[in-house]
Design an enzyme around this catalytic site. Structure first.
Site, PDB file in Angstrom:
ATOM      1  CB  SER A 110     -14.354 -84.433  27.509  1.00 55.23           C
ATOM      2  OG  SER A 110     -14.153 -85.348  28.697  1.00 55.23           O
ATOM      3  CG  ASP A 124     -16.129 -94.218  30.395  1.00 58.45           C
ATOM      4  OD1 ASP A 124     -16.525 -94.047  28.700  1.00 58.45           O
ATOM      5  OD2 ASP A 124     -16.544 -92.985  31.063  1.00 58.45           O
ATOM      6  CG  HIS A 149     -21.130 -94.077  29.163  1.00 61.99           C
ATOM      7  ND1 HIS A 149     -20.059 -93.653  29.761  1.00 61.99           N
ATOM      8  CD2 HIS A 149     -21.975 -92.494  29.931  1.00 61.99           C
ATOM      9  CE1 HIS A 149     -19.339 -93.115  30.209  1.00 61.99           C
ATOM     10  NE2 HIS A 149     -20.760 -92.163  30.917  1.00 61.99           N
ATOM     11  CB  CYS A 174     -19.795 -91.968  26.565  1.00 60.70           C
ATOM     12  SG  CYS A 174     -18.150 -93.142  26.148  1.00 60.70           S
TER      13      CYS A 174
END
Lengths: 376, 615
Positions: B326, B365, B371, B384
């Site tokens: 991420s 996810d 989310h 997310c």
């Protein structure tokens, strides 16, 4: 030559002579080899700084090499001829293997490690290349035609380039000249030899382009050693001082100041002739050169006596290459040739060249001592 | 071929050969005469000249190796130095019975067998008259014990030598590297006159990268010797040129903080001073003690280092290539804004998974229920995945590739170290070339969250983050700030400055989202915001080491430690006036927020506190 023949016929039957004949040993050749190796021990002892260990190791190598020589002398030359192509093929394959392994290992590209011992495939090619060319040309009518010349040239070029790429300029020169010698003895036309010489001379700049930096350095150093006396010119300058200060009679055994004080690098290996020249003077040098020439003459005599084309060509090439060996080494040590890393045959410290050289003499002896059986 | 023809041919061949042999003999004779003529020229005509030269050779050239440059950190603390040590050295030439001498010394000084073996190995490589060390770094007791019996050991003596020493050993092993004995390959390529008398050469790290500068140039002394080659007087001295001292941007305190903070984990921390590109921290854990390498490490210890699972010899900061996970998201978001593939307020719906049209496969996810509807800020703060799956698809892989390349991802940073790895930022072209396959849309999707082929080094992560913090003014990381040679300061060559064309408001959008990652209640790295009076912009990341099956649940406690996810964190601070950028990769650390972020937090806190104290 006549005296040679007579002496052979008149040889009184003696125990030693009998044994040597059974061993397929050629006595005059053996005598020459023993003289040179004897001198080798003498100089090595002095050049190594009285190190007995060096003599012991060198003795072991010479012993092994003489055993190999005797074994090869036993083999009928017909067997060499029959396996020429195979041996040449194996040699080239090993060269490629070494090159690939070198690429992977990023290290030395000359050695093949067989576990129990290491050897340089390039050494093998010094013998298998002339064998291959001799075999190829002896299968055809001589003097060779253009097409055969082209193919023979290719057989020489392959190992030469592979070895030059290692990079080992000295060995590649020896391999190339051993192959070229065969073609010469086969009757290569003089017109061709002269035109090739001219072309080669004009190709020198191209060769320059392909040389490694350190090889170029050597050539530059050869042309002007004084330019870098502390660096690369050092060898040649110190070597010339050693030889020149030896004078006519030399400084006597163990009397060399140059190598004793370690001004002369590589005094036990490639530059051992400088120590020899310093200690034994011009007279010693001429004697050594005469012994070498005697060996070469005996080898050429063997070649002349050989009874088939293959043996003749191979023997001729081995004799001539031996001279090239001597000339290139002495030439570089006395400063008339660039330094190319060729040892003084049978004298320099080190095992690989010793083995190959005596293997070559083994083949010569085989050619000489088997011809009676062939004739009958 | 007729029989008669063969016979005639053989005759002809014979004739040719005899003639050729005769000519060869003449040729050999001529060349031999040439050799003899040359020998006469040298030994008779030149004899006087060369004799004089040989006598002058009683003047011995003694090499004077230069002193190697010292390496300092940014505050002038010594990272690599030359310390005088006393060693027991033997000159083989002067020793009558080597075995007996060694046996007596072994008994006297309790020398272990390995050292005797090592000495025997060294001895074979050197000339007989060179002094070869048997014992290094002798203790005072050892010196005293030998001194009393010294007359009984001719050819054995205590010598003072300068030995390279690395006082911070494991802390600097991967940055500073080490020197070792010059091997045969190296010897060939070195300028002989500059290295006369030198035995060591940089093998890794700064020691290798700045070898020429650190080494200097050898000089020599012309020494008159007597017949036994004992020195009598010095005639002329050409002084060696000492190696340059190097001043690094590295801060050894920060380096220690980072290294200690990695604690039980393997991983890397890289911190860069944004304004200068100077590298403050370049830590790779585990390290190793470089000192034994200086005089030859014994093979057992070396094998241990080589075969250890933790791979202590592996420079993770420079050569470790990790999926960024991420941590790629802020750069993806910025790409989306710059290419106008999305606006900051545009919302996407996250149901907890993403599907390509007409494909059954679910890209999940990390949060099972999803989310819900979120904008860019929330997508970065909560990390997310679905938002970035869709964004990546909207951008296309080629745009992602060209945008991220500008930040230095998938490229060499050009740091002044040898052996940097480029990482991998995939593109259609790369896949065609490397794998001869076409690119699939699904691969674009996972690139959006830093998985798939994507692999960055910790150094690249720090550099990319620094460039982002610097608002597109590309940061070029380097370790050496300046060199001092004989009192004269010089600078290493600087990289070309480069400015990326970024809209300031887009950078601000991403920065403020990264601030929220650390400072908002739902931020993934909120643990490090406690007790600080400045703002940190950051982004956590978790890189999968192994793939979880569709619909299976990843349970950290149930799987082998080695297969646990890598934890990552990128950050810069203070957010409004960025000074320092830090990237942390913790192998098998689990989650970025809990393991990696606190390490960056500690480095940032200490750096800013230090800076405040200076002013």
């Amino acid at each position: 030559m006549k005296t040679e023949l007579r002496s052979e016929q008149l040889d009184p039957p003696s125990l030693i002579g009998d044994i040597l004949r059974k061993l397929h040993i050629d006595v005059p050749l053996l005598a020459g080899l023993l003289m040179v190796t004897g001198l080798s021990f003498l100089v090595l002892y002095s050049a190594s700084g009285q190190d007995i260990q060096v003599l012991v190791r060198q003795g072991a190598r010479i012993g092994a090499a003489f055993v190999l020589m005797t074994v090869l002398a036993h083999i009928n030359p017909y067997q060499f001829k029959r396996h020429s192509l195979l041996l040449y093929g194996i040699g080239v394959a090993l060269l490629i293997a070494v090159l690939i392994m070198g690429e992977i290992g990023k290290g030395a590209q000359r050695w093949l490690d067989l576990g129990f011992f290491r050897f340089q495939p390039s050494e093998m090619l010094k013998i298998t290349t002339p064998m291959m060319i001799a075999w190829y040309l002896s299968e055809t009518a001589l003097p060779p035609k253009w097409k055969q010349l082209g193919i023979a040239g290719l057989y020489i070029l392959i190992p030469t380039l592979l070895i030059a790429k290692q990079p080992d300029l000295g060995t590649s020169i020896l391999v190339a000249s051993s192959g070229a010698a065969v073609i010469y003895f086969a009757g290569l036309s003089w017109k061709f030899i002269i035109s090739v010489t001219i072309v080669m001379a004009s190709l020198t700049p191209v060769l320059w382009h392909f040389m490694r930096d350190y090889q170029r350095d050597r050539v530059l150093t050869f042309l002007n050693p004084e330019a870098d006396p502390m660096g690369r010119g050092y060898h040649i300058i110190q070597s010339k001082i050693a030889i020149g200060s030896g004078g006519l009679y030399g400084k006597g055994w163990q009397g060399s100041t140059q190598s004793q004080l370690d001004f002369l690098p590589e005094s036990s290996t490639d530059f051992i002739f400088a120590v020899f020249a310093e200690e034994f003077g011009l007279i010693g040098c001429i004697v050594l050169l005469l012994i070498y020439l005697a060996i070469i003459c005996r080898c050429l005599y063997i070649a002349l006596q050989a009874q088939d084309t293959y043996c003749r060509l191979l023997a001729g090439s081995l004799s001539f290459t031996f001279f090239v060996y001597v000339f290139v080494n002495m030439g570089m040590v006395i400063g008339i040739l660039p330094v190319v890393g060729v040892p003084l045959p049978l004298v320099s410290y080190g095992g690989t060249s010793m083995i190959t050289l005596l293997a070559g003499f083994g083949i010569l002896m085989s050619i000489h001592t088997h011809k009676k059986f062939l004739a009958s | 071929m007729s029989r008669s023809h063969t016979i005639k041919n053989t005759h002809e061949e014979n004739r040719i050969f005899v003639r050729r042999a005769a000519i060869a003999l003449i040729f050999i004779g001529l060349l031999s005469t040439g050799l003899i003529v040359r020998l006469i020229y040298l030994q008779i005509i030149g004899h006087d000249h060369y004799s004089t030269l040989a006598n002058n050779n009683h003047i011995k050239i003694a090499p004077l190796p230069p002193t190697r440059g010292i390496i300092f950190d940014r505050k002038g603390r010594v990272l690599a130095e030359n310390t005088p040590t006393f060693s027991l050295e033997l000159i083989p030439e002067q020793i009558k019975d080597m075995d007996d001498t060694l046996a007596r010394l072994q008994k006297l000084l309790e020398i272990p067998d390995e050292k005797i073996e090592l000495y025997q190995k060294l001895r074979k490589r050197e000339k007989r008259f060179t002094s070869i060390p048997l014992l290094l770094r002798m203790s005072e007791e050892e010196i005293a014990r030998f001194a009393t019996v010294r007359p009984y050991f001719p050819g054995v003596d205590i010598q003072a030598r300068l030995v390279r020493n690395y006082p911070y050993d494991v802390l600097t092993s991967h940055v500073i590297g080490y020197v070792g004995r010059i091997n045969e390959e190296e010897l060939k390529s070195l300028p002989a006159s500059e290295y006369r008398g030198s035995h060591h050469i940089g093998k890794a790290g700064i020691e290798l990268a700045y070898e020429t500068a650190l080494h200097g140039k050898s000089g020599y002394a012309e020494i008159e010797t007597n017949a036994q080659s004992r020195p009598i007087s010095t005639i002329k001295t050409i002084d060696p040129i000492a190696g340059s001292n190097l001043y690094l941007s590295l801060d050894i305190d920060l380096q220690k903080t980072a290294y200690d903070a990695l604690d039980i984990y393997n991983g890397a921390v890289v911190a860069i001073e944004i304004k200068t590109g100077g590298v403050l921290v370049f830590a790779s854990r585990p390290g190793f003690d470089p000192n034994p390498f200086v005089y030859g490490i014994d093979s057992n210890s070396y094998n241990e280092l080589q075969t250890s699972d933790a791979r202590p010899m592996f420079n993770r900061a420079l050569r470790g290539q990790y999926p960024p996970g991420s941590t790629i998201k802020p750069f993806m978001a910025l790409a989306g804004l710059e290419y106008q593939a999305i606006t900051p307020t545009q919302r996407k719906f996250c149901p907890g998974y993403f599907q390509l049209p007409n494909v059954k496969h679910k890209y999940r996810d990390w949060k099972k229920g999803g989310h819900g509807t979120i904008d860019m800020n929330a997508a970065i703060v909560q990390s997310c995945d679905v938002y970035f799956y869709e964004l990546a698809l909207a951008l296309s892989i080629d745009k992602i590739h060209s945008f991220l390349t500008e930040f230095g991802f998938g490229e060499l940073s050009g740091i002044d170290l040898v052996g940097e790895k480029p990482g991998l930022l995939p593109s259609k072209q790369w896949k065609r070339k490397a794998r001869n396959q076409s690119w699939y849309p699904g691969e674009t999707v996972i690139t959006g969250i830093g998985q798939g082929y994507t692999q960055f080094t910790p150094l690249q992560l720090a550099r990319g983050t620094a460039t982002l913090a610097n608002k597109g003014n590309v940061v070029n990381p380097h370790l050496v700030e300046h060199l001092v040679t004989n009192g004269i300061t010089s600078l290493p060559p600087a990289a070309e400055p480069k400015m990326l064309q970024l809209k300031p408001q887009n950078v601000d959008t991403v920065t403020s989202a990264m601030v929220s990652v650390v400072h908002s209640a739902r931020g993934t790295a909120k643990v490090i915001s406690r007790g600080i009076d400045y703002q940190i912009a950051g982004k956590t990341g978790t890189a999968q080491v192994f793939t979880v099956k569709q619909d299976a649940k990843y349970n950290e406690n149930q799987i082998d430690f080695k297969l646990r996810d890598h934890a990552l964190f990128i950050s810069f601070a203070p957010a409004h006036d960025p000074q320092i950028a830090v990237a942390v990769v913790v192998e098998n650390g689990g989650h970025g927020g809990t393991v990696a972020a606190p390490i960056a937090g500690q480095v940032i806190r200490q750096y800013l506190k230090d800076k405040a104290n200076e002013n």
